[in-house]
Scaffold this motif. Structure first.
Motif, PDB file in Angstrom:
ATOM      1  N   GLU A  79       0.840  -1.204   0.000  1.00  0.00           N
ATOM      2  CA  GLU A  79       0.000   0.000   0.000  1.00  0.00           C
ATOM      3  C   GLU A  79       0.878   1.259   0.000  1.00  0.00           C
ATOM      4  N   PRO A  80       1.682   1.473  -1.031  1.00  0.00           N
ATOM      5  CA  PRO A  80       2.615   2.598  -1.008  1.00  0.00           C
ATOM      6  C   PRO A  80       1.945   3.973  -0.974  1.00  0.00           C
ATOM      7  N   ALA A  81       0.735   4.078  -1.458  1.00  0.00           N
ATOM      8  CA  ALA A  81       0.050   5.373  -1.462  1.00  0.00           C
ATOM      9  C   ALA A  81      -0.599   5.691  -0.117  1.00  0.00           C
ATOM     10  N   ARG A  82      -0.709   4.673   0.742  1.00  0.00           N
ATOM     11  CA  ARG A  82      -1.330   4.888   2.051  1.00  0.00           C
ATOM     12  C   ARG A  82      -0.470   5.823   2.887  1.00  0.00           C
ATOM     13  N   PRO A  83      -1.076   6.789   3.539  1.00  0.00           N
ATOM     14  CA  PRO A  83      -0.308   7.729   4.366  1.00  0.00           C
ATOM     15  C   PRO A  83       0.020   7.119   5.737  1.00  0.00           C
ATOM     16  N   TRP A  84       0.945   6.185   5.770  1.00  0.00           N
ATOM     17  CA  TRP A  84       1.333   5.500   7.006  1.00  0.00           C
ATOM     18  C   TRP A  84       1.855   6.494   8.039  1.00  0.00           C
ATOM     19  N   THR A  85       1.467   6.299   9.284  1.00  0.00           N
ATOM     20  CA  THR A  85       2.075   7.057  10.374  1.00  0.00           C
ATOM     21  C   THR A  85       3.227   6.227  10.924  1.00  0.00           C
ATOM     22  N   VAL A  86       4.119   6.867  11.651  1.00  0.00           N
ATOM     23  CA  VAL A  86       5.234   6.132  12.246  1.00  0.00           C
ATOM     24  C   VAL A  86       4.700   5.101  13.240  1.00  0.00           C
ATOM     25  N   ALA A  87       3.651   5.435  13.965  1.00  0.00           N
ATOM     26  CA  ALA A  87       3.055   4.494  14.922  1.00  0.00           C
ATOM     27  C   ALA A  87       2.507   3.254  14.202  1.00  0.00           C
ATOM     28  N   GLU A  88       1.843   3.446  13.075  1.00  0.00           N
ATOM     29  CA  GLU A  88       1.324   2.308  12.308  1.00  0.00           C
ATOM     30  C   GLU A  88       2.461   1.445  11.783  1.00  0.00           C
ATOM     31  N   LEU A  89       3.500   2.078  11.289  1.00  0.00           N
ATOM     32  CA  LEU A  89       4.659   1.328  10.799  1.00  0.00           C
ATOM     33  C   LEU A  89       5.306   0.536  11.922  1.00  0.00           C
TER      34      LEU A  89
END
Length: 52
Positions: free
Chosen positions: A4-14
């Motif tokens: 999901e490269p377009a997903r705006p991942w947060t550092v917490a989610e990562l």
């Protein structure tokens, strides 16, 4: 993440996705390996992506 490269991942989610117990633990490890904070890396990558 790569699925999901377009997903705006947060550092917490990562952090959760790769098995770290906290955002802070991932940030420390990321900075140690990459020499840059994860948020800064993400911003630079997006800026580079937008240039192309």
């Amino acid at each position: 993440m790569h699925r999901e490269p377009a997903r705006p991942w947060t550092v917490a989610e990562l952090a959760r996705a790769v098995g770290y117990g906290s955002e802070s633990a991932l940030s420390v490890a990321f900075r140690r390996v990459m020499g840059i904070a994860p948020g800064d890396h993400r911003r630079r990558a997006r800026e580079t992506e937008n240039e192309h």
